[in-house]
Scaffold this motif. Structure first.
Motif, PDB file in Angstrom:
ATOM      1  N   UNK A  51       0.756  -0.913   0.041  1.00  0.00           N
ATOM      2  CA  UNK A  51      -0.337   0.401  -0.251  1.00  0.00           C
ATOM      3  C   UNK A  51       0.804   1.234   0.439  1.00  0.00           C
ATOM      4  N   UNK A  52       0.274   2.887  -0.446  1.00  0.00           N
ATOM      5  CA  UNK A  52       0.984   3.445  -0.329  1.00  0.00           C
ATOM      6  C   UNK A  52       1.877   4.180  -1.332  1.00  0.00           C
ATOM      7  N   UNK A  53       2.291   3.177  -2.209  1.00  0.00           N
ATOM      8  CA  UNK A  53       3.486   3.336  -2.870  1.00  0.00           C
ATOM      9  C   UNK A  53       2.886   3.260  -4.796  1.00  0.00           C
ATOM     10  N   UNK A  54       3.750   4.097  -5.845  1.00  0.00           N
ATOM     11  CA  UNK A  54       3.601   4.135  -7.119  1.00  0.00           C
ATOM     12  C   UNK A  54       4.078   3.009  -8.050  1.00  0.00           C
ATOM     13  N   UNK A  55       3.363   2.251  -8.458  1.00  0.00           N
ATOM     14  CA  UNK A  55       4.495   1.074  -9.286  1.00  0.00           C
ATOM     15  C   UNK A  55       4.203   1.890 -11.116  1.00  0.00           C
ATOM     16  N   UNK A  56       5.007   1.987 -11.650  1.00  0.00           N
ATOM     17  CA  UNK A  56       5.179   2.893 -13.045  1.00  0.00           C
ATOM     18  C   UNK A  56       6.145   1.643 -13.653  1.00  0.00           C
ATOM     19  N   UNK A  57       5.492   1.367 -15.285  1.00  0.00           N
ATOM     20  CA  UNK A  57       6.195   0.538 -15.567  1.00  0.00           C
ATOM     21  C   UNK A  57       6.975   1.205 -16.131  1.00  0.00           C
ATOM     22  N   UNK A  58       8.344   0.002 -17.110  1.00  0.00           N
ATOM     23  CA  UNK A  58       9.491   0.974 -17.798  1.00  0.00           C
ATOM     24  C   UNK A  58      10.505   0.534 -18.605  1.00  0.00           C
ATOM     25  N   UNK A  59      10.739  -0.018 -19.752  1.00  0.00           N
ATOM     26  CA  UNK A  59      11.650  -0.282 -19.886  1.00  0.00           C
ATOM     27  C   UNK A  59      12.995   0.438 -20.266  1.00  0.00           C
ATOM     28  N   UNK A  60      14.174   0.194 -19.671  1.00  0.00           N
ATOM     29  CA  UNK A  60      15.078   1.311 -18.944  1.00  0.00           C
ATOM     30  C   UNK A  60      15.961   1.051 -20.724  1.00  0.00           C
ATOM     31  N   UNK A  61      16.015   0.248 -21.680  1.00  0.00           N
ATOM     32  CA  UNK A  61      16.604   0.490 -23.182  1.00  0.00           C
ATOM     33  C   UNK A  61      16.283   1.746 -23.315  1.00  0.00           C
ATOM     34  N   UNK A  62      14.511   1.895 -23.271  1.00  0.00           N
ATOM     35  CA  UNK A  62      13.966   2.902 -24.323  1.00  0.00           C
ATOM     36  C   UNK A  62      14.271   4.468 -23.883  1.00  0.00           C
ATOM     37  N   UNK A  63      14.558   5.160 -24.649  1.00  0.00           N
ATOM     38  CA  UNK A  63      14.736   6.496 -24.418  1.00  0.00           C
ATOM     39  C   UNK A  63      13.837   7.329 -24.004  1.00  0.00           C
ATOM     40  N   UNK A  64      12.400   6.686 -25.059  1.00  0.00           N
ATOM     41  CA  UNK A  64      11.037   7.835 -24.893  1.00  0.00           C
ATOM     42  C   UNK A  64      10.737   7.004 -23.704  1.00  0.00           C
ATOM     43  N   UNK A  65      10.839   5.330 -23.767  1.00  0.00           N
ATOM     44  CA  UNK A  65       9.969   4.723 -22.005  1.00  0.00           C
ATOM     45  C   UNK A  65      10.341   5.342 -20.527  1.00  0.00           C
ATOM     46  N   UNK A  66      11.366   5.603 -20.588  1.00  0.00           N
ATOM     47  CA  UNK A  66      12.863   6.329 -19.509  1.00  0.00           C
ATOM     48  C   UNK A  66      11.750   7.698 -19.623  1.00  0.00           C
ATOM     49  N   UNK A  67      11.748   8.273 -20.163  1.00  0.00           N
ATOM     50  CA  UNK A  67      11.475   9.601 -20.721  1.00  0.00           C
ATOM     51  C   UNK A  67       9.415  10.088 -19.633  1.00  0.00           C
TER      52      UNK A  67
END
Length: 267
Positions: A51-67
């Protein structure tokens, strides 16, 4: 005297937070009252039950995904990230010498373990430029390095090269750059040896391997994720470590080096 880490309501982004060191780091910062954004790549796992955290998906290899990851973290969790814990990584389980390693493996390891941290730090620092003074006051980047980055690791040179670059290239370089944006900003690397995580589970089942790995370690034990997470929290704390900057903190039980692998057959 009560011990205040000074992390209450500080926004902390932890990458690779779904398992092992990352998951334990989430729990540790949560206990300290931080606002946590937990990054995952493909499966949030146990993060969904905290509880109380924010989960965010992302591909660290991808520039737009990291931004997008940094933007989404700020939008969903009360403003820009103040503490960035770069924990994600891949350690290919196949033992492969450089002479036998194909370019696909090398490129994938570098993309995740080195290019990913570059993209994350770049996006973080760009967002920090326009952040409030309160966010800048606790600004900190913490890399999770490795004894492999210090001593090397035969048959895993791709991983070792990336960790060394974080520890001895990015850490001392960025500690001089972050202060141009946040005058009290800090960059450090916390560097474990072997840790009981899912990534290392199979290797650590081999008793002979563990004995060899700990042969030069005075504290004869494999670390737990909590050993690493607590050290990360101490380094992130502006109250406890506000004057610690550009350092490589070895959390390895005093490891002094590696035995030859495989062992020499010389008489």
């Amino acid at each position: 005297m009560s011990l205040d880490f000074g992390l209450t309501n500080v926004h902390v982004l932890i990458t690779g937070a779904a398992g092992g060191i990352g998951l334990e780091t989430v729990h540790t910062f949560r206990q300290l009252g931080a606002r946590i954004t937990a990054h995952y790549n493909s499966n949030a796992g146990e993060l969904q039950n905290i509880p109380g955290i924010v989960c965010v998906q992302g591909d660290v290899r991808d520039e737009s995904s990291v931004d997008r990851l940094l933007t989404e973290a700020a939008e969903k969790n009360g403003g820009p990230v103040s503490v960035l814990v770069v924990n994600h990584g891949v350690w290919p389980t196949n033992d492969t010498a450089i002479a036998d390693m194909d370019l696909k493996q090398w490129n994938n390891t570098v993309a995740i373990d080195l290019t990913g941290p570059f993209l994350l730090c770049r996006a973080y620092l760009r967002a920090l430029r326009t952040a409030s003074d309160a966010v800048k006051e606790t600004a900190s980047i913490i890399f999770i390095g490795s004894t492999a980055g210090k001593f090397g690791e035969a048959q895993h040179a791709d991983y070792a090269a990336c960790k060394s670059a974080l520890m001895y290239g990015l850490t001392p370089s960025l500690k001089n750059e972050i202060v141009m944006i946040a005058p009290r900003g800090r960059v450090n690397s916390v560097n474990p040896g072997w840790v009981k995580t899912p990534m290392a589970e199979e290797k650590l089942k081999d008793r002979a391997f563990v004995e060899r790995a700990l042969a030069t370690t005075p504290v004869q034990k494999v670390a737990t994720p909590a050993d690493i997470a607590r050290q990360v929290a101490v380094i992130a704390s502006p109250a406890l470590s506000g004057h610690v900057n550009g350092m490589n903190i070895m959390v390895d039980g005093g490891m002094e080096g590696r035995l030859l692998f495989p062992p020499s057959n010389a008489q």
